[in-house]
Design an enzyme around this catalytic site. Sequence first.
Site, short mmCIF file in Angstrom:
data_model
loop_
_atom_site.label_atom_id
_atom_site.label_comp_id
_atom_site.label_asym_id
_atom_site.label_seq_id
_atom_site.Cartn_x
_atom_site.Cartn_y
_atom_site.Cartn_z
N HIS B 123 -41.95 37.37 53.34
CA HIS B 123 -43.34 37.72 53.03
C HIS B 123 -43.32 38.51 51.72
CE1 HIS B 123 -47.12 40.03 53.50
NE2 HIS B 123 -47.47 39.19 54.46
N ASP B 200 -37.49 43.21 58.28
CA ASP B 200 -38.94 43.17 58.42
C ASP B 200 -39.24 42.61 59.81
OD1 ASP B 200 -41.61 42.53 58.47
OD2 ASP B 200 -41.59 41.30 56.66
N GLN B 203 -43.35 40.40 62.48
CA GLN B 203 -43.70 39.26 63.33
C GLN B 203 -42.83 39.18 64.59
OE1 GLN B 203 -46.27 37.40 62.87
NE2 GLN B 203 -46.81 38.02 60.79
N LYS B 226 -50.31 44.26 64.26
CA LYS B 226 -49.83 42.96 64.76
C LYS B 226 -49.29 43.10 66.18
CE LYS B 226 -48.40 41.22 60.21
NZ LYS B 226 -49.55 40.48 59.73
N CYS B 364 -49.08 34.76 52.10
CA CYS B 364 -48.34 35.82 51.37
C CYS B 364 -46.86 35.47 51.27
CB CYS B 364 -48.52 37.18 52.02
SG CYS B 364 -50.22 37.75 51.99
#
Lengths: 151, 406
Positions: B123, B200, B203, B226, B364
């Site tokens: 991302h 990261d 998600q 999220k 993104c």
Amino acid sequence: MDDLRELYQETILDHNRKPRNFGPLENANREADGHNPLCGDQLTVYARVNDEGIVEDLHFEGSGCAISKASASLMTEFEKGKSLEAVRADFERFHDLVTSPPDSPAETEGLGKLAVFSGVREYPMRVKCATLAWHALRAALEDDGKTVKTE
Amino acid sequence: MTLNIEAIRKDFPILQTSMRGKPLVYLDTAASAQKPRAVIDAMSDFYRNHYANIHRGVYRLSAEATRRYEATRGRVARFIGAPDEREVIFVRNATEAINLVARSWGEEEIGPGDEIVVTTMEHHANIVPWQMLAEKRGAILRVAAISDEGELDEDDLVRLLGPKTRLLAFTEVSNALGTINPVARLAAIARERGITTLVDGAQAVPHHPVDVAALGCDFYAFSGHKLFGPSGAGVLWGRLPLLDAMPPFLGGGDMIESVSFEGTTFAPVPQKFEAGTPDIASVIGLGAAIDYLDSIGMDRIAEYEHALLLHATDRLREIPGLRIVGTARHKAAVLSFVLDGVHPHDIGTLLDTEGIAIRAGHHCAQPLMKRMGVAATARASLSFYNTREEIDHLAAALRKTREIFC
């Protein structure tokens, strides 16, 4: 789906499937890129303007959604043969049409077939798609070519 | 598949609403998740009954607000398997967490000629901060390749890890493709070479159980919004010795030990990284979201979502002219796709008129889109509140879309 037919009128679907004046223009003396960073759409507008300030020919190429492609296609048809001044006036008229509040009467006078874009008013996220080619055309004619963004 | 989806759906007030006269089908959880009543109520209760600034007041209300805020830190630590709750730093979102590491750790540790390795599927939030750092410090950004299916090319990544590599930053789950990366294996490879790792997890955390200690990475970043919590609260987890050694990111109130015009000494972690009044109520809301998720069970959520992904993959593959972009063997419930002759934005608008919310665009992740050979995709991202019926509705609407445009 009724809402949808307001936005995707048959003319728009047709120009999306078979864009007119698509591809580079030989002997173009003006060109500019339009880029919508939000969706990655990008197109190039080519124009040939003569000494009298008439847009003799107008082409575009690039990739984008149905709204941006049909808008570019119809624009090239509509503006071919017009003076720079007339193009400028059409730009304002078209811009006013697609950005006017959806509950107000659509001011389509003088816009001919471009009136099919009045449905865009219901979809504020799509206004940039409808105006991308127009911004590129204005840049090509006014600033003698550079990349414009609709952001 | 043992979840009571009907009951779960009732926990989310927005799922009872309609969009353009149709029941809302929300398939954009990867952009931001909807909020259960438990989260909305917890924030409302906090504002109505318990609100005060934290770490300041001598009065009971402030002490109570502080207790609740700090208890959430412990709650987050348990949720992600952090060995020490001081390792949990509250930030706004994953983007801020990554920027914090880039600015604080990065500007201290990364020098001219040093190398930072990322992957093609990142991302922008895990690309741009490193580019900015590399530019500032004269370092070099290297990018590991991925396959046509959207899987990380591990051999290429290992090749890139050289004597100058200082950091490996990569996503656990690709937001655009759903690919799940083997975090533990990659972190171990980096560790052997003395390379710091940042993951990261934006998600990943909403989709399956995460245990940062078991993963073996050095930093882990995610967003609360999220994770079915409010926007405004996110988390940076980092190993304590690393955080201890790092200079503050933002200076101000609440992050100091003592201030004089001759000099300031900083508070220990986590306060060192939490300058100014934080988004207190959002942190409380994040805690409520975690309680809610734990009441269902992340392993059960993962299992249900996987079954839903398989169903959706089958349904979408049946549609003429549809191509799924990102077909990794290990995938979270994310389906990116393109439809012949129909631009993703037009798909998005058409589905919107059917009450279906999906994302259309580059997600993104522009370098990834370029690698996959598409300008943009449409993306349906699923969660445990989605049903098979919703997927079938999506498939029917996509067939209709194709009929209109082609």
